[in-house]
Design a protein around this motif. Structure first.
Motif, PDB file in Angstrom:
ATOM      1  N   CYS A 399       0.927  -1.215   0.100  1.00  7.82           N
ATOM      2  CA  CYS A 399      -0.016   0.020   0.052  1.00  7.82           C
ATOM      3  C   CYS A 399       0.717   1.203  -0.074  1.00  7.82           C
ATOM      4  O   CYS A 399       0.478   2.365   0.170  1.00  7.82           O
ATOM      5  CB  CYS A 399      -0.936   0.093   1.208  1.00  7.82           C
ATOM      6  SG  CYS A 399      -2.099  -1.228   1.057  1.00  7.82           S
ATOM      7  N   LEU A 400       2.110   0.867  -0.051  1.00  7.59           N
ATOM      8  CA  LEU A 400       3.152   2.429  -0.086  1.00  7.59           C
ATOM      9  C   LEU A 400       3.532   2.541  -1.680  1.00  7.59           C
ATOM     10  O   LEU A 400       4.217   1.481  -2.114  1.00  7.59           O
ATOM     11  CB  LEU A 400       4.261   2.068   0.850  1.00  7.59           C
ATOM     12  CG  LEU A 400       3.777   1.972   2.356  1.00  7.59           C
ATOM     13  CD1 LEU A 400       5.083   1.648   3.023  1.00  7.59           C
ATOM     14  CD2 LEU A 400       3.313   2.989   2.691  1.00  7.59           C
ATOM     15  N   TYR A 401       3.683   3.857  -2.125  1.00  4.53           N
ATOM     16  CA  TYR A 401       4.072   3.842  -3.560  1.00  4.53           C
ATOM     17  C   TYR A 401       5.039   4.869  -3.059  1.00  4.53           C
ATOM     18  O   TYR A 401       5.010   5.875  -2.468  1.00  4.53           O
ATOM     19  CB  TYR A 401       2.858   4.217  -4.205  1.00  4.53           C
ATOM     20  CG  TYR A 401       1.835   3.356  -4.333  1.00  4.53           C
ATOM     21  CD1 TYR A 401       0.667   3.594  -3.556  1.00  4.53           C
ATOM     22  CD2 TYR A 401       2.006   2.310  -5.075  1.00  4.53           C
ATOM     23  CE1 TYR A 401      -0.178   2.780  -3.500  1.00  4.53           C
ATOM     24  CE2 TYR A 401       0.891   1.359  -5.158  1.00  4.53           C
ATOM     25  CZ  TYR A 401      -0.414   1.531  -4.505  1.00  4.53           C
ATOM     26  OH  TYR A 401      -1.244   0.701  -4.370  1.00  4.53           O
ATOM     27  N   HIS A 402       6.225   5.118  -4.263  1.00  8.70           N
ATOM     28  CA  HIS A 402       7.088   6.093  -4.365  1.00  8.70           C
ATOM     29  C   HIS A 402       6.249   7.158  -5.644  1.00  8.70           C
ATOM     30  O   HIS A 402       5.568   6.425  -6.456  1.00  8.70           O
ATOM     31  CB  HIS A 402       8.244   5.821  -5.207  1.00  8.70           C
ATOM     32  CG  HIS A 402       9.336   5.124  -4.353  1.00  8.70           C
ATOM     33  ND1 HIS A 402       9.814   5.581  -3.248  1.00  8.70           N
ATOM     34  CD2 HIS A 402       9.897   4.018  -4.567  1.00  8.70           C
ATOM     35  CE1 HIS A 402      10.629   4.900  -2.819  1.00  8.70           C
ATOM     36  NE2 HIS A 402      10.828   3.698  -3.552  1.00  8.70           N
ATOM     37  N   ILE A 403       6.177   8.178  -5.345  1.00  4.57           N
ATOM     38  CA  ILE A 403       6.074   9.225  -6.663  1.00  4.57           C
ATOM     39  C   ILE A 403       7.104   9.391  -7.376  1.00  4.57           C
ATOM     40  O   ILE A 403       8.336   9.880  -6.950  1.00  4.57           O
ATOM     41  CB  ILE A 403       5.104  10.547  -6.034  1.00  4.57           C
ATOM     42  CG1 ILE A 403       3.836  10.282  -5.259  1.00  4.57           C
ATOM     43  CG2 ILE A 403       4.941  11.493  -7.431  1.00  4.57           C
ATOM     44  CD1 ILE A 403       3.437  11.138  -4.632  1.00  4.57           C
ATOM     45  N   ILE A 404       7.217   9.001  -8.646  1.00  4.77           N
ATOM     46  CA  ILE A 404       8.086   9.187  -9.414  1.00  4.77           C
ATOM     47  C   ILE A 404       7.974  10.152 -10.495  1.00  4.77           C
ATOM     48  O   ILE A 404       6.952  10.397 -11.056  1.00  4.77           O
ATOM     49  CB  ILE A 404       9.049   7.896  -9.977  1.00  4.77           C
ATOM     50  CG1 ILE A 404       7.932   7.294 -10.724  1.00  4.77           C
ATOM     51  CG2 ILE A 404       9.635   7.112  -8.856  1.00  4.77           C
ATOM     52  CD1 ILE A 404       8.605   5.976 -11.719  1.00  4.77           C
ATOM     53  N   GLU A 405       9.003  11.046 -10.985  1.00 10.12           N
ATOM     54  CA  GLU A 405       8.810  11.922 -12.051  1.00 10.12           C
ATOM     55  C   GLU A 405       8.716  10.908 -13.380  1.00 10.12           C
ATOM     56  O   GLU A 405       9.997  10.295 -13.502  1.00 10.12           O
ATOM     57  CB  GLU A 405       9.823  12.607 -12.184  1.00 10.12           C
ATOM     58  CG  GLU A 405       9.647  13.979 -10.960  1.00 10.12           C
ATOM     59  CD  GLU A 405      10.688  14.962 -10.908  1.00 10.12           C
ATOM     60  OE1 GLU A 405      10.401  16.200 -10.433  1.00 10.12           O
ATOM     61  OE2 GLU A 405      11.723  14.508 -11.613  1.00 10.12           O
ATOM     62  N   VAL A 406       7.966  11.260 -14.251  1.00 13.14           N
ATOM     63  CA  VAL A 406       7.933  10.411 -15.670  1.00 13.14           C
ATOM     64  C   VAL A 406       8.490  11.740 -16.776  1.00 13.14           C
ATOM     65  O   VAL A 406       9.311  11.505 -17.273  1.00 13.14           O
ATOM     66  CB  VAL A 406       6.691   9.833 -15.861  1.00 13.14           C
ATOM     67  CG1 VAL A 406       6.744   9.207 -17.396  1.00 13.14           C
ATOM     68  CG2 VAL A 406       6.336   8.994 -14.738  1.00 13.14           C
ATOM     69  N   GLN A 407       7.397  12.604 -16.800  1.00 13.59           N
ATOM     70  CA  GLN A 407       7.622  13.776 -17.774  1.00 13.59           C
ATOM     71  C   GLN A 407       7.238  14.890 -17.043  1.00 13.59           C
ATOM     72  O   GLN A 407       6.249  15.445 -17.375  1.00 13.59           O
ATOM     73  CB  GLN A 407       6.920  13.221 -19.109  1.00 13.59           C
ATOM     74  CG  GLN A 407       7.231  12.364 -19.880  1.00 13.59           C
ATOM     75  CD  GLN A 407       6.199  12.253 -21.227  1.00 13.59           C
ATOM     76  OE1 GLN A 407       5.421  12.919 -21.478  1.00 13.59           O
ATOM     77  NE2 GLN A 407       6.693  11.085 -21.878  1.00 13.59           N
ATOM     78  N   PRO A 408       8.147  15.523 -16.085  1.00 15.02           N
ATOM     79  CA  PRO A 408       7.636  16.677 -15.525  1.00 15.02           C
ATOM     80  C   PRO A 408       7.610  17.850 -16.198  1.00 15.02           C
ATOM     81  O   PRO A 408       6.965  18.632 -15.857  1.00 15.02           O
ATOM     82  CB  PRO A 408       8.729  16.956 -14.395  1.00 15.02           C
ATOM     83  CG  PRO A 408      10.143  16.054 -14.916  1.00 15.02           C
ATOM     84  CD  PRO A 408       9.117  14.795 -15.959  1.00 15.02           C
ATOM     85  N   TRP A 409       8.031  17.734 -17.627  1.00  7.16           N
ATOM     86  CA  TRP A 409       7.986  18.971 -18.286  1.00  7.16           C
ATOM     87  C   TRP A 409       6.709  18.944 -19.163  1.00  7.16           C
ATOM     88  O   TRP A 409       6.471  19.995 -19.947  1.00  7.16           O
ATOM     89  CB  TRP A 409       9.054  18.916 -19.316  1.00  7.16           C
ATOM     90  CG  TRP A 409       9.298  17.815 -20.076  1.00  7.16           C
ATOM     91  CD1 TRP A 409       8.647  17.564 -21.065  1.00  7.16           C
ATOM     92  CD2 TRP A 409       9.935  16.589 -19.649  1.00  7.16           C
ATOM     93  NE1 TRP A 409       8.935  16.319 -21.600  1.00  7.16           N
ATOM     94  CE2 TRP A 409      10.056  15.707 -20.662  1.00  7.16           C
ATOM     95  CE3 TRP A 409      10.816  16.328 -18.643  1.00  7.16           C
ATOM     96  CZ2 TRP A 409      10.285  14.445 -20.887  1.00  7.16           C
ATOM     97  CZ3 TRP A 409      11.283  15.064 -18.754  1.00  7.16           C
ATOM     98  CH2 TRP A 409      11.242  14.237 -19.771  1.00  7.16           C
TER      99      TRP A 409
END
Lengths: 424, 102
Positions: A399-409
């Protein structure tokens, strides 16, 4: 906290009946009488018995009434484990002057790593002299010298008081072959079975095929065979002893009520946990000791046997926590159990709690607790990993996730970030 | 945002964040949203909720990726009654409306 130093060549220093010897050293003239120490958990049974008392037929484990029946002049002594512990700590401290690698096995028995000491002392004889010097006040100390702890122990157990036996490299098997099986770490049942099979010496045991001994006695048999054959040479493992964290409470009047002791214990644990040196470390080993109210005369005095008066009494519990923790309840639980099962045998005047060993980091979610910053420094990542593992075990999914950047632009909001399972 | 885990990233384990949710939108004469209606499956059936748009903060248009599958959207950043700030957009290819967080 750091890697343990080890030594393959070992010296075993053994003072038989160490607690009794401590009492004899404390009470002049006691050595001339048949004496016995009472058990630490009950005053009805004997713990250790002096050779004179043994000669009269008294044995450890006997009830007091049986012992007095056999030996009316027997001197009974209530145990003072804190005193024995301190004396043994002094002995270990003296041994560390000889070698940095010292391993305590039990009260009165310690192993000293002697690898490389010849370069300092000049010869093996001089190392033994240095060890003997640490045992000067114990004229019954024995020393064994050999490759590995077991051989050193067997050599010490065969040595005469104040003397040393050296087992040279290459002579292990010949030395061991002549020794009785009783030197092995055996339970009474295995000892009896070995005797019934006619195996009385290590040589006889080692002469059997290893597979046959393993088939008869299992994994224990395999280990016994290998010890008897000199195939195992366990090195001495020194320990890096941290300075303990101590919290103590002296009672205005001696306390005998268990509930009050438990309450005091909780207070001491809370106080010790707040110690600045504890922050960021989990507690691995705990010692609880109590100074007991002095007793003038033992209850058996009227039956012909008397304690040495006045008697210093104490109570001591050492607990090694299976899972190092910084949670007060988990530290208190085993100590409470011991207080229930084998409470102090008298009213407590002073209660002392010591944290004697520590493990780094933290398995609890301490980073959300009061000492968050320090705990985070010591092991925030480790704590998160443990928490994630526990959550996954409980709810069967992550139930835990990382938030990761994919295409922040990206101009499309849904493409900027994504979630990924947090997996330690 | 936490530091990345030691485990290597696998794209098949990625979950979208802030995915657009389809809504029905009422427009005024200028073509700006004045109310939204959203259907949600509550387990036992469809539940419809509606909200009035109080303020349209700004609007913009995106035309992109014409070389593979055209993305053409008209965005409205709005504040709903109650104070929620959301982004509404009309997919100009399908003429469907969606809502997402800014």
């Amino acid at each position: 906290m750091s890697r343990r130093p080890t030594s393959s060549l070992a010296a075993c220093v053994w003072i038989p009946l160490f607690p009794l010897r401590c009492e004899e050293a404390r009470h002049e003239g006691l050595a001339g009488y048949p004496t016995a120490l009472l058990a630490t958990d009950t005053t009805r049974k004997l713990w250790q018995v002096s050779p004179l008392a043994r000669h009269a037929g008294v044995k450890p484990g006997m009830t007091v009434s049986q012992a007095i029946g056999l030996c009316p002049t027997l001197r009974l002594i209530e145990p003072d484990p804190v005193h024995y512990d301190e004396r043994f700590a002094n002995l270990l401290s003296a041994l560390t002057e000889v070698s940095p690698v010292v391993e305590a096995a039990e009260l009165g028995l310690a192993y000293v790593g002697v690898d490389g000491l010849e370069g300092i002392y000049g010869s093996r004889g001089k190392i033994i002299e240095a060890l003997k010097k640490t045992l000067e006040c114990w004229n019954v100390g024995r020393i064994g010298f050999g490759p590995g702890k077991f051989i050193a122990w067997v050599a010490a157990s065969r040595a005469k008081p104040g003397e040393a036996i050296v087992v040279a490299l290459g002579e292990e098997q010949r030395f061991l072959a002549a020794q009785p099986v009783s030197v092995l770490p055996l339970d009474p049942d295995t000892h009896r079975r070995l005797r019934q099979l006619g195996i009385r010496s290590l040589g006889a045991l080692a002469a059997l095929p290893e597979a046959a001994v393993t088939a008869q006695f299992g994994a224990l048999g395999k280990r016994l065979w290998r010890l008897a054959a000199g195939r195992i040479a366990e090195p001495v493992e020194g320990c890096v002893a941290p300075e303990p964290i101590v919290a103590a409470l002296t009672f205005f009047t001696p306390v005998g009520e268990r509930e009050l002791l438990v309450h005091s214990l909780d207070q001491l644990i809370a106080r010790a946990l707040k110690h600045p040196r504890r922050i960021g470390w989990r507690v691995h080993a705990v010692r609880l000791r109590a100074d007991l109210e002095c007793a003038e005369v033992n209850e058996n005095a009227g039956r012909g046997a008397a304690c040495c008066a006045p008697t210093n009494r104490s109570w001591l519990v050492n607990v090694l926590l299976k899972d190092p923790t910084a949670a007060a309840d988990r530290i208190a639980a085993p100590l409470r159990t011991r207080l229930e099962q084998s409470p102090p045998t008298g009213a407590v005047e002073r209660l002392v709690l010591e944290f004697t060993a520590f493990a780094p980091g933290t398995a609890e979610l301490q980073l959300f607790a009061r000492d968050a910053q320090a705990a985070a420094r010591a092991g925030q990542q480790h704590a998160l990993q443990s928490a994630a593992r526990e959550i996954r075990m409980r709810v069967k999914r992550s139930c835990l996730y990382h938030i990761i950047e994919v295409q922040p632009w990206s101009r499309l909001p849904e493409r900027r970030y994504a979630l990924i399972d947090y997996e330690p | 945002m936490v530091a990345p885990a030691r485990a290597p990233l696998r794209t098949d384990r990625l979950r979208a964040v802030n995915e657009p949710r389809q809504v029905a939108v009422e427009l005024n004469a200028d073509g700006e949203p004045i109310a939204i209606r959203r259907s949600r499956d509550n387990g036992g059936g469809q539940e419809t909720t509606s909200a009035v748009v109080e303020v349209v903060l700004e609007n913009w248009r995106i035309d992109d990726e014409w070389w593979r599958q055209l993305i053409s959207r008209r965005y409205f950043a709005v504040i709903l009654e109650g104070g929620a700030r959301v982004v509404l957009f009309e997919d100009l290819v399908t003429n469907e409306w969606f809502m997402q967080t800014p």
